[in-house]
Design a protein around this motif. Structure first.
Motif, PDB file in Angstrom:
ATOM      1  N   HIS A   1     -57.627  22.468  55.928  1.00 40.78           N
ATOM      2  CA  HIS A   1     -58.791  21.965  56.674  1.00 40.78           C
ATOM      3  C   HIS A   1     -59.651  23.115  57.174  1.00 40.78           C
ATOM      4  O   HIS A   1     -60.213  23.061  58.263  1.00 40.78           O
ATOM      5  CB  HIS A   1     -58.348  21.095  57.848  1.00 40.78           C
TER       6      HIS A   1
ATOM      7  N   ASP B   1     -64.105  16.478  60.773  1.00 46.88           N
ATOM      8  CA  ASP B   1     -62.697  16.802  61.077  1.00 46.88           C
ATOM      9  C   ASP B   1     -62.507  17.458  62.441  1.00 46.88           C
ATOM     10  O   ASP B   1     -61.388  17.830  62.797  1.00 46.88           O
ATOM     11  CB  ASP B   1     -62.104  17.714  59.986  1.00 46.88           C
TER      12      ASP B   1
ATOM     13  N   ASP C   1     -60.148  15.354  64.371  1.00 48.83           N
ATOM     14  CA  ASP C   1     -59.133  14.691  63.545  1.00 48.83           C
ATOM     15  C   ASP C   1     -57.802  14.518  64.283  1.00 48.83           C
ATOM     16  O   ASP C   1     -57.346  15.426  64.989  1.00 48.83           O
ATOM     17  CB  ASP C   1     -58.905  15.493  62.261  1.00 48.83           C
TER      18      ASP C   1
ATOM     19  N   LYS D   1     -54.918  14.667  63.232  1.00 47.81           N
ATOM     20  CA  LYS D   1     -53.873  15.601  62.816  1.00 47.81           C
ATOM     21  C   LYS D   1     -53.862  16.868  63.683  1.00 47.81           C
ATOM     22  O   LYS D   1     -52.873  17.581  63.724  1.00 47.81           O
ATOM     23  CB  LYS D   1     -54.044  15.966  61.334  1.00 47.81           C
TER      24      LYS D   1
ATOM     25  N   GLU E   1     -56.374   9.713  68.561  1.00 49.39           N
ATOM     26  CA  GLU E   1     -56.561   8.796  67.440  1.00 49.39           C
ATOM     27  C   GLU E   1     -57.342   7.557  67.836  1.00 49.39           C
ATOM     28  O   GLU E   1     -57.135   6.993  68.897  1.00 49.39           O
ATOM     29  CB  GLU E   1     -55.202   8.397  66.873  1.00 49.39           C
TER      30      GLU E   1
ATOM     31  N   SER F   1     -61.073   8.754  58.469  1.00 44.25           N
ATOM     32  CA  SER F   1     -59.736   9.110  57.992  1.00 44.25           C
ATOM     33  C   SER F   1     -58.993   7.974  57.308  1.00 44.25           C
ATOM     34  O   SER F   1     -59.108   6.820  57.705  1.00 44.25           O
ATOM     35  CB  SER F   1     -58.883   9.566  59.180  1.00 44.25           C
ATOM     36  N   TYR F   2     -58.186   8.374  56.351  1.00 44.83           N
ATOM     37  CA  TYR F   2     -57.228   7.470  55.708  1.00 44.83           C
ATOM     38  C   TYR F   2     -56.110   7.183  56.703  1.00 44.83           C
ATOM     39  O   TYR F   2     -55.593   8.104  57.340  1.00 44.83           O
ATOM     40  CB  TYR F   2     -56.674   8.182  54.480  1.00 44.83           C
ATOM     41  N   LYS F   3     -55.735   5.896  56.837  1.00 48.35           N
ATOM     42  CA  LYS F   3     -54.750   5.559  57.867  1.00 48.35           C
ATOM     43  C   LYS F   3     -53.525   4.820  57.342  1.00 48.35           C
ATOM     44  O   LYS F   3     -52.762   4.246  58.107  1.00 48.35           O
ATOM     45  CB  LYS F   3     -55.427   4.755  58.979  1.00 48.35           C
TER      46      LYS F   3
ATOM     47  N   GLN G   1     -67.146   9.432  53.736  1.00 49.57           N
ATOM     48  CA  GLN G   1     -65.743   9.115  53.440  1.00 49.57           C
ATOM     49  C   GLN G   1     -65.412   9.443  51.978  1.00 49.57           C
ATOM     50  O   GLN G   1     -64.372  10.045  51.687  1.00 49.57           O
ATOM     51  CB  GLN G   1     -65.502   7.633  53.715  1.00 49.57           C
TER      52      GLN G   1
ATOM     53  N   ASP H   1     -65.185  13.225  51.543  1.00 49.73           N
ATOM     54  CA  ASP H   1     -63.929  13.737  52.102  1.00 49.73           C
ATOM     55  C   ASP H   1     -62.770  13.407  51.159  1.00 49.73           C
ATOM     56  O   ASP H   1     -61.897  14.241  50.895  1.00 49.73           O
ATOM     57  CB  ASP H   1     -63.708  13.091  53.477  1.00 49.73           C
TER      58      ASP H   1
END
Ligand code: ADP
Ligand code: NI
Length: 219
Positions: free
Chosen positions: A27, A61, A64, A66, A71, A103-105, A122, A125
């Protein structure tokens, strides 16, 4: 896009380049840079609002999950930055909505993105998560998270909730089955679908060869 918006994009790129200069999880600034450029290329065909697409790509990001503990909440750092650049509140809200949903969840979790600008960011990314760069980034992230390359004794899971996805301790090969191989059919725009097709094929070849080598079947 007017001059002022152009200045904001340049200023934001410099800020983000600094913020992401030390990342080794896949990232880093150049991920953000590729997403920005991918988003612009997709937007050549889609003709959405170029300022919103670019600023959301650059900030996507920063908050993000992560790397932050926030979240599904308002992306605070992005919001602060947009305020400091005096971006119109209605535009800033749209940008924050995109960042929140980018983000993918998990394989079974519904995508909440609902604007053309958001679909573009999206896709941009997600294109950077597949193909040759996607493979490199997946193993970089796996290393950063102390994950095994591959554990033949575990099987992929199709996560139905974000919590399950987030808490997963998958080895990196499993991550291909839990996310990366699913992305080609989740692209929003026709342009991204087209690019995703050959990036996807490359990942399948890679995984075939990986398994052959693992079993010593390539001798
Ligand atoms: P997203 O917000 O959809 O996760 P990002 O831009 O944050 O998208 O990038 C996700 C990157 O992190 C991908 O390249 C992906 O391969 C990597 N990644 C995420 N989770 C894992 C995991 N469990 N194992 C390996 N790589 C992962
Ligand atoms: Ni990203």
């Amino acid at each position: 896009m007017d001059m002022k918006q152009n200045d904001i994009i340049q200023k934001t790129a410099e800020y983000i380049k600094q913020e992401f200069s030390n990342d080794s999880s896949g990232h880093d600034w150049w991920h953000i840079y590729r997403v920005w450029k991918n988003a612009l290329a997709i937007n050549e065909h889609e003709k959405a609002d170029s300022f919103i697409v670019q600023i959301a790509a650059l900030l996507h990001d920063l908050d993000d999950w992560k790397f932050n503990n926030n979240e599904d909440e308002t992306p605070l750092r992005a919001k602060l930055w947009l305020d400091s650049c005096s971006v119109d509140i209605s535009i800033a809200d749209k940008v924050c909505e995109i960042i929140k949903n980018v983000s993918y969840k998990g394989a079974g979790v519904k995508n909440k993105m609902d604007s053309l600008e958001g679909f573009i960011v999206q896709d941009a990314d997600r294109l950077d998560a597949i193909g040759a760069i996607g493979i490199a980034r997946a193993f970089a992230y796996g290393g950063y998270k102390n994950r095994m390359l591959y554990d033949p004794e575990s099987t992929p899971e199709m996560h139905q909730t974000f919590t399950a996805y987030k808490n997963s301790q998958s080895d990196t090969i499993k991550h291909f089955h839990e996310k990366l191989l699913l992305l080609k059919d989740m692209m929003n725009t026709p342009t991204a679908k087209r690019i995703a097709a050959h990036r996807h094929a490359l990942m399948e070849d890679f995984l075939d060869q990986f398994m052959k080598e693992w079993e010593g079947q390539d001798w």
